[in-house]
Design a protein around this motif. Structure first.
Motif, PDB file in Angstrom:
ATOM      1  N   ARG A 137       1.190   1.642 -10.614  1.00  0.00           N
ATOM      2  CA  ARG A 137       0.125   1.528  -9.618  1.00  0.00           C
ATOM      3  C   ARG A 137      -0.668   0.227  -9.752  1.00  0.00           C
ATOM      4  NH1 ARG A 137      -3.018   6.413  -7.003  1.00  0.00           N
ATOM      5  NH2 ARG A 137      -1.284   7.107  -5.709  1.00  0.00           N
ATOM      6  N   ILE A 138      -0.895  -0.234 -10.983  1.00  0.00           N
ATOM      7  CA  ILE A 138      -1.644  -1.469 -11.182  1.00  0.00           C
ATOM      8  C   ILE A 138      -0.888  -2.651 -10.574  1.00  0.00           C
ATOM      9  CG2 ILE A 138      -2.571  -3.081 -12.880  1.00  0.00           C
ATOM     10  CD1 ILE A 138      -4.127  -0.491 -12.652  1.00  0.00           C
ATOM     11  N   THR A 139       0.435  -2.671 -10.799  1.00  0.00           N
ATOM     12  CA  THR A 139       1.259  -3.747 -10.240  1.00  0.00           C
ATOM     13  C   THR A 139       1.203  -3.733  -8.721  1.00  0.00           C
ATOM     14  OG1 THR A 139       2.768  -3.569 -12.126  1.00  0.00           O
ATOM     15  CG2 THR A 139       3.558  -4.763 -10.190  1.00  0.00           C
ATOM     16  N   ARG A 140       1.293  -2.549  -8.148  1.00  0.00           N
ATOM     17  CA  ARG A 140       1.245  -2.422  -6.689  1.00  0.00           C
ATOM     18  C   ARG A 140      -0.119  -2.857  -6.152  1.00  0.00           C
ATOM     19  NH1 ARG A 140       5.857  -1.464  -8.270  1.00  0.00           N
ATOM     20  NH2 ARG A 140       7.119   0.341  -7.686  1.00  0.00           N
ATOM     21  N   LEU A 141      -1.176  -2.505  -6.867  1.00  0.00           N
ATOM     22  CA  LEU A 141      -2.526  -2.870  -6.441  1.00  0.00           C
ATOM     23  C   LEU A 141      -2.710  -4.387  -6.490  1.00  0.00           C
ATOM     24  CD1 LEU A 141      -5.037  -1.336  -5.500  1.00  0.00           C
ATOM     25  CD2 LEU A 141      -5.884  -1.405  -7.851  1.00  0.00           C
ATOM     26  N   ILE A 142      -2.184  -5.002  -7.547  1.00  0.00           N
ATOM     27  CA  ILE A 142      -2.260  -6.464  -7.662  1.00  0.00           C
ATOM     28  C   ILE A 142      -1.499  -7.124  -6.515  1.00  0.00           C
ATOM     29  CG2 ILE A 142      -1.531  -8.442  -9.060  1.00  0.00           C
ATOM     30  CD1 ILE A 142      -2.090  -6.745 -11.544  1.00  0.00           C
ATOM     31  N   SER A 143      -0.355  -6.538  -6.151  1.00  0.00           N
ATOM     32  CA  SER A 143       0.445  -7.120  -5.067  1.00  0.00           C
ATOM     33  C   SER A 143      -0.313  -7.083  -3.743  1.00  0.00           C
ATOM     34  CB  SER A 143       1.783  -6.395  -4.935  1.00  0.00           C
ATOM     35  OG  SER A 143       1.632  -5.091  -4.396  1.00  0.00           O
ATOM     36  N   ILE A 144      -1.115  -6.044  -3.523  1.00  0.00           N
ATOM     37  CA  ILE A 144      -1.929  -5.981  -2.309  1.00  0.00           C
ATOM     38  C   ILE A 144      -2.879  -7.178  -2.255  1.00  0.00           C
ATOM     39  CG2 ILE A 144      -3.703  -4.690  -1.058  1.00  0.00           C
ATOM     40  CD1 ILE A 144      -2.481  -2.119  -2.163  1.00  0.00           C
ATOM     41  N   VAL A 145      -3.506  -7.469  -3.395  1.00  0.00           N
ATOM     42  CA  VAL A 145      -4.433  -8.601  -3.479  1.00  0.00           C
ATOM     43  C   VAL A 145      -3.699  -9.912  -3.240  1.00  0.00           C
ATOM     44  CG1 VAL A 145      -6.012  -9.861  -4.998  1.00  0.00           C
ATOM     45  CG2 VAL A 145      -5.942  -7.355  -5.082  1.00  0.00           C
ATOM     46  N   VAL A 146      -2.520 -10.067  -3.854  1.00  0.00           N
ATOM     47  CA  VAL A 146      -1.727 -11.298  -3.695  1.00  0.00           C
ATOM     48  C   VAL A 146      -1.386 -11.532  -2.223  1.00  0.00           C
ATOM     49  CG1 VAL A 146       0.523 -12.366  -4.157  1.00  0.00           C
ATOM     50  CG2 VAL A 146      -0.747 -11.283  -6.018  1.00  0.00           C
ATOM     51  N   PHE A 147      -0.911 -10.486  -1.550  1.00  0.00           N
ATOM     52  CA  PHE A 147      -0.490 -10.653  -0.157  1.00  0.00           C
ATOM     53  C   PHE A 147      -1.678 -10.871   0.782  1.00  0.00           C
ATOM     54  CE2 PHE A 147       3.423  -8.238  -1.542  1.00  0.00           C
ATOM     55  CZ  PHE A 147       4.266  -9.327  -1.435  1.00  0.00           C
ATOM     56  N   ILE A 148      -2.830 -10.259   0.472  1.00  0.00           N
ATOM     57  CA  ILE A 148      -4.019 -10.503   1.297  1.00  0.00           C
ATOM     58  C   ILE A 148      -4.461 -11.964   1.158  1.00  0.00           C
ATOM     59  CG2 ILE A 148      -6.484 -10.029   1.525  1.00  0.00           C
ATOM     60  CD1 ILE A 148      -5.913  -7.115   0.925  1.00  0.00           C
ATOM     61  N   LEU A 149      -4.494 -12.471  -0.081  1.00  0.00           N
ATOM     62  CA  LEU A 149      -4.881 -13.863  -0.302  1.00  0.00           C
ATOM     63  C   LEU A 149      -3.896 -14.826   0.364  1.00  0.00           C
ATOM     64  CD1 LEU A 149      -6.019 -13.745  -4.052  1.00  0.00           C
ATOM     65  CD2 LEU A 149      -7.459 -13.856  -2.013  1.00  0.00           C
ATOM     66  N   ALA A 150      -2.602 -14.485   0.275  1.00  0.00           N
ATOM     67  CA  ALA A 150      -1.585 -15.328   0.917  1.00  0.00           C
ATOM     68  C   ALA A 150      -1.752 -15.307   2.435  1.00  0.00           C
ATOM     69  CB  ALA A 150      -0.189 -14.853   0.523  1.00  0.00           C
ATOM     70  N   LEU A 151      -2.026 -14.130   2.984  1.00  0.00           N
ATOM     71  CA  LEU A 151      -2.252 -14.012   4.425  1.00  0.00           C
ATOM     72  C   LEU A 151      -3.423 -14.868   4.867  1.00  0.00           C
ATOM     73  CD1 LEU A 151      -2.170 -12.743   7.281  1.00  0.00           C
ATOM     74  CD2 LEU A 151      -3.464 -10.815   6.350  1.00  0.00           C
ATOM     75  N   ILE A 152      -4.550 -14.757   4.186  1.00  0.00           N
ATOM     76  CA  ILE A 152      -5.740 -15.527   4.550  1.00  0.00           C
ATOM     77  C   ILE A 152      -5.451 -17.024   4.445  1.00  0.00           C
ATOM     78  CG2 ILE A 152      -8.129 -16.037   3.933  1.00  0.00           C
ATOM     79  CD1 ILE A 152      -7.724 -13.305   5.244  1.00  0.00           C
ATOM     80  N   PHE A 158       0.834  -1.206   0.000  1.00  0.00           N
ATOM     81  CA  PHE A 158       0.000   0.000   0.000  1.00  0.00           C
ATOM     82  C   PHE A 158       0.867   1.254   0.000  1.00  0.00           C
ATOM     83  CE2 PHE A 158      -2.616   3.355   1.699  1.00  0.00           C
ATOM     84  CZ  PHE A 158      -3.812   3.175   1.022  1.00  0.00           C
ATOM     85  N   TYR A 159       1.958   1.234   0.766  1.00  0.00           N
ATOM     86  CA  TYR A 159       2.874   2.374   0.795  1.00  0.00           C
ATOM     87  C   TYR A 159       3.483   2.613  -0.588  1.00  0.00           C
ATOM     88  CZ  TYR A 159       7.173   4.989   1.640  1.00  0.00           C
ATOM     89  OH  TYR A 159       8.188   5.908   1.566  1.00  0.00           O
ATOM     90  N   LEU A 160       3.927   1.545  -1.243  1.00  0.00           N
ATOM     91  CA  LEU A 160       4.509   1.673  -2.581  1.00  0.00           C
ATOM     92  C   LEU A 160       3.457   2.121  -3.596  1.00  0.00           C
ATOM     93  CD1 LEU A 160       6.794  -1.498  -2.638  1.00  0.00           C
ATOM     94  CD2 LEU A 160       7.491   0.888  -2.324  1.00  0.00           C
ATOM     95  N   PHE A 161       2.223   1.682  -3.396  1.00  0.00           N
ATOM     96  CA  PHE A 161       1.117   2.131  -4.253  1.00  0.00           C
ATOM     97  C   PHE A 161       0.944   3.647  -4.152  1.00  0.00           C
ATOM     98  CE2 PHE A 161      -3.377   3.339  -4.517  1.00  0.00           C
ATOM     99  CZ  PHE A 161      -3.685   2.928  -5.813  1.00  0.00           C
ATOM    100  N   THR A 206       4.173   5.879  -9.566  1.00  0.00           N
ATOM    101  CA  THR A 206       3.577   6.598 -10.698  1.00  0.00           C
ATOM    102  C   THR A 206       2.441   5.757 -11.269  1.00  0.00           C
ATOM    103  OG1 THR A 206       5.170   5.607 -12.220  1.00  0.00           O
ATOM    104  CG2 THR A 206       5.770   7.718 -11.237  1.00  0.00           C
ATOM    105  N   ASP A 207       1.706   6.332 -12.204  1.00  0.00           N
ATOM    106  CA  ASP A 207       0.533   5.653 -12.758  1.00  0.00           C
ATOM    107  C   ASP A 207       0.870   4.296 -13.376  1.00  0.00           C
ATOM    108  OD1 ASP A 207      -1.070   7.720 -11.967  1.00  0.00           O
ATOM    109  OD2 ASP A 207      -1.027   8.759 -13.893  1.00  0.00           O
ATOM    110  N   LYS A 208       2.015   4.199 -14.073  1.00  0.00           N
ATOM    111  CA  LYS A 208       2.345   2.949 -14.763  1.00  0.00           C
ATOM    112  C   LYS A 208       2.658   1.805 -13.787  1.00  0.00           C
ATOM    113  CE  LYS A 208       7.303   3.834 -15.363  1.00  0.00           C
ATOM    114  NZ  LYS A 208       8.403   3.902 -16.341  1.00  0.00           N
TER     115      LYS A 208
END
Length: 383
Positions: A173-188, A162-165, A169-171
């Motif tokens: 941000r999508i990668t950073r947003l996807i990483s948030i989802v990946v880490f949340i799923l891994a955590l769960i 989230f901090y890196l998100f 820059t805009d290009k």
């Protein structure tokens, strides 16, 4: 060197000690000063007290295990030395995020595979402890030695993503947003209630310190998503042995030896549990009131350093504060700081806080020379 150290830490708990050994050599070889701030000095004193506690309790494991404190200390000294500016911290955090993303993806693959195959054999690769994995509602290990340690790491990576998100820059941000989802799923998928609870607490702390209102809304949405997934997840809602008995037995150990405790592995020796599943109770049972007091002294210094950074407007402050909050929240029901990878979540972020704040305070130093070392003052307050 930095990349290899991060890869070794994330890759397996068996290699997580290598960076500490290497940094010890680097500190001596490059004559990196050991700043005698309360954090480093507290760690040194805690080592000696832990060693003493192990000796008087006649515990070989506790005595030898005390050297683990020195290993964390050497890594702290090195990180405090190299992470002295925000630009250097940014590079370090980006590397940690990049390699952790690999572990996160591997964890998700492990979880998917567990839906079709028996993956409990992975636990045989690590020290099992009292937890026995089950085929049904399998909890992932990824590259970590325990689902709870993996959960703590992935929770920290949600915050870092989230901090890196925010900073990207805009290009990117999508990668950073996807990483948030990946880490949340891994955590769960780790099924760690403590890590999930810690993350929710950390998100609230992050939201308090952040200034961007739009980002705060996204962060609160993340809070809701994590809560919803946790409530729906059979991995999170697994059966959990009550911590009450462990806490009561550990408190009884402390009352038996309130000054010295039973040593680093004294809980294991007496009640067959690695720790008390609580940071504070574990510290009291292991090191007594003296060791616990040293820990509080270290924490107080971290808080004071945090205040210094807050006054200076350091942009990574919300992230650093939230990870410290994660450790506290998770520490209510666990003690992952005792593990090589789990401990680095706390010690690495503490080193960053101290490294960024060291130019605002004056402390004596130990500097290695060819014939030994000497003590001198080096850092001066900013004018």
């Amino acid at each position: 060197m930095l990349d290899i150290g991060i890869l070794a830490t994330i890759g397996t708990p068996y290699l997580a000690v290598i960076p500490s050994i290497v940094t010890s050599y680097i500190i001596y070889k490059r004559k990196i000063p050991i700043i005698l701030n309360p954090f480093n000095l507290g760690m040194i004193l805690l080592f000696f007290w832990s060693f003493y506690s192990g000796l008087i309790n006649k515990s070989t494991y506790s005595t030898l295990g005390s050297f683990g404190i020195l290993m964390f200390l050497s890594l702290n000294i090195y990180l405090q030395h190299i992470l002295s500016s925000e630009s250097k911290v940014e590079v370090f955090l980006l590397k940690v995020w990049k390699y952790s993303l690999i572990a996160g993806v591997l964890g998700i693959v492990e979880k998917i595979a567990s839906l079709f195959y028996d993956m409990t054999w992975i636990s045989d690769l690590f020290y099992k402890g009292p937890y026995i994995p089950s085929i049904e509602n399998y909890r992932i290990y990824s590259t970590f030695g325990n689902p709870n340690v993996a959960g703590a790491w992935f929770a920290a990576m949600v915050l870092l993503s989230f901090y890196l998100f925010e900073q990207s820059t805009d290009k990117n941000r999508i990668t950073r947003l996807i990483s948030i989802v990946v880490f949340i799923l891994a955590l769960i998928s780790t099924g760690s209630r403590g890590a999930t609870l810690g993350l929710e607490f950390a998100i609230l702390v992050y939201a308090i310190f952040m200034k961007n209102k739009k980002s705060r809304v996204l962060l609160i949405c993340t809070f809701g998503i994590v809560l919803m997934l946790a409530l729906l997840s059979p991995e999170i809602n697994h059966s959990l042995n009550s911590r009450d008995d462990i806490w009561l037995q550990s408190i009884n150990l402390f009352l038996q030896k309130p000054l010295t405790g039973f040593g680093m592995f004294g809980i294991l020796d007496n009640i067959q549990k690695t720790h008390s599943h609580n940071i504070w109770i574990s510290m009291l049972a292991m090191f007594g009131i003296v060791g616990f007091g040293l820990y509080l002294w270290i924490k107080l210094y971290i808080f004071k350093s945090f205040i210094m950074l807050y006054r200076q407007g350091i942009k990574s402050l919300p992230l650093l504060a939230s990870i410290q909050a994660l450790v506290i929240g998770h520490g209510v029901v666990d003690f992952v700081m005792m593990t090589p990878q789990g401990g680095l979540i706390f010690f690495a972020t503490s080193s960053i806080i101290i490294g960024l704040s060291k130019k605002y305070a004056v402390y004596p130093e130990l500097v290695f020379e060819d014939m030994g070392y000497y003590r001198r003052l080096n850092y001066k307050k900013n004018q």
